[in-house]
Design an enzyme around this catalytic site. Sequence first.
Site, mmCIF file in Angstrom:
data_model
loop_
_atom_site.group_PDB
_atom_site.id
_atom_site.type_symbol
_atom_site.label_atom_id
_atom_site.label_comp_id
_atom_site.label_asym_id
_atom_site.label_seq_id
_atom_site.Cartn_x
_atom_site.Cartn_y
_atom_site.Cartn_z
ATOM 1 N N LYS A 36 62.667 -35.203 0.552
ATOM 2 C CA LYS A 36 62.497 -35.077 -0.150
ATOM 3 C C LYS A 36 63.178 -36.290 -1.470
ATOM 4 O O LYS A 36 63.849 -36.238 -1.876
ATOM 5 C CB LYS A 36 62.095 -34.229 -1.529
ATOM 6 C CG LYS A 36 61.391 -33.951 -2.694
ATOM 7 C CD LYS A 36 61.190 -32.436 -3.968
ATOM 8 C CE LYS A 36 62.015 -32.687 -4.473
ATOM 9 N NZ LYS A 36 62.356 -33.570 -5.583
ATOM 10 N N LYS A 65 54.266 -36.194 -8.417
ATOM 11 C CA LYS A 65 53.146 -35.663 -9.374
ATOM 12 C C LYS A 65 52.550 -36.243 -10.188
ATOM 13 O O LYS A 65 52.694 -36.581 -10.773
ATOM 14 C CB LYS A 65 54.512 -34.950 -10.369
ATOM 15 C CG LYS A 65 55.447 -33.928 -10.101
ATOM 16 C CD LYS A 65 56.120 -33.650 -11.074
ATOM 17 C CE LYS A 65 57.268 -32.947 -10.855
ATOM 18 N NZ LYS A 65 58.060 -32.961 -9.547
ATOM 19 N N GLY A 70 40.238 -40.278 -12.401
ATOM 20 C CA GLY A 70 40.370 -39.488 -11.141
ATOM 21 C C GLY A 70 40.538 -41.301 -9.902
ATOM 22 O O GLY A 70 41.058 -41.484 -9.198
ATOM 23 N N ARG A 178 68.419 -21.322 -5.075
ATOM 24 C CA ARG A 178 69.593 -20.110 -5.155
ATOM 25 C C ARG A 178 70.523 -20.744 -4.678
ATOM 26 O O ARG A 178 70.512 -19.257 -4.565
ATOM 27 C CB ARG A 178 69.933 -20.617 -6.358
ATOM 28 C CG ARG A 178 69.035 -21.910 -7.177
ATOM 29 C CD ARG A 178 70.605 -23.229 -7.304
ATOM 30 N NE ARG A 178 70.121 -23.756 -8.580
ATOM 31 C CZ ARG A 178 69.494 -25.123 -8.311
ATOM 32 N NH1 ARG A 178 69.267 -25.161 -7.083
ATOM 33 N NH2 ARG A 178 69.106 -26.428 -9.292
#
Length: 235
Positions: A36, A65, A70, A178
């Site tokens: 990522k 994000k 649009g 975690r």
Amino acid sequence: MPIKPRERLIVALDLSSVEAAKAMVTELGDAVSFYKIGYQLAFAGGLAYAQTLTGAGKRVFLDLKLHDIGNTVAQGVKSVARLGATFLTVHAYPQTMQAAVEAREGGLRILAVTVLTSYDDRDLKAAGYDAPVKNLVAARAEQARILGVDGLVCSPEEAANVRSIVGPEMVLVTPGIRPAGAEAGDQKRIMTPGDAIAAGANYLVVGRPIIAAADPRAAAEAIVADIAQQAAKEN
């Protein structure tokens, strides 16, 4: 087809330079196949590095994000598709999701972020939302399903409920992972790798527990083993 345990781990390259990211990828070697890239690395040359990773046979999740009008979202999605990424995040607002879905190309899959895992009910209230986290996540999951979004990013705590809303086809990606005994850091809604898989997650995003470990490769291998153990129970 079932996803192999190793392919279900996505390592967050939350590092400040491409050089540091390259060193980490080299250290992890074939223990990790999916990475990522978020803001920290993206704004330090990470978008070009994403193409290097995909060219080397790795899969890439661009956690950008997106959220804008649009047309702006659509054009951004088309640009990201040319980088060869597998996943791209947008915020789970209806107009944003619709624009991203309509603009996706090639193998790019759109993931909608429901509520950040660093938020709890008090944080939502401070931001002007009346609904608790659980309700807002559920509402956004249903909207994403209707609009044809490929998957969702949600806390592992909400994964089971979200899975019941969206069914088996949509991808669920869970940060806030975690291992047992690890520090929570700034995450508020967390779960162990095995428990997250049991709750319905397809992919787990893990950053600091791996990249800040004394032995990152061993830390990654331990998480993959935890995923595999849970997957074996379900088969």
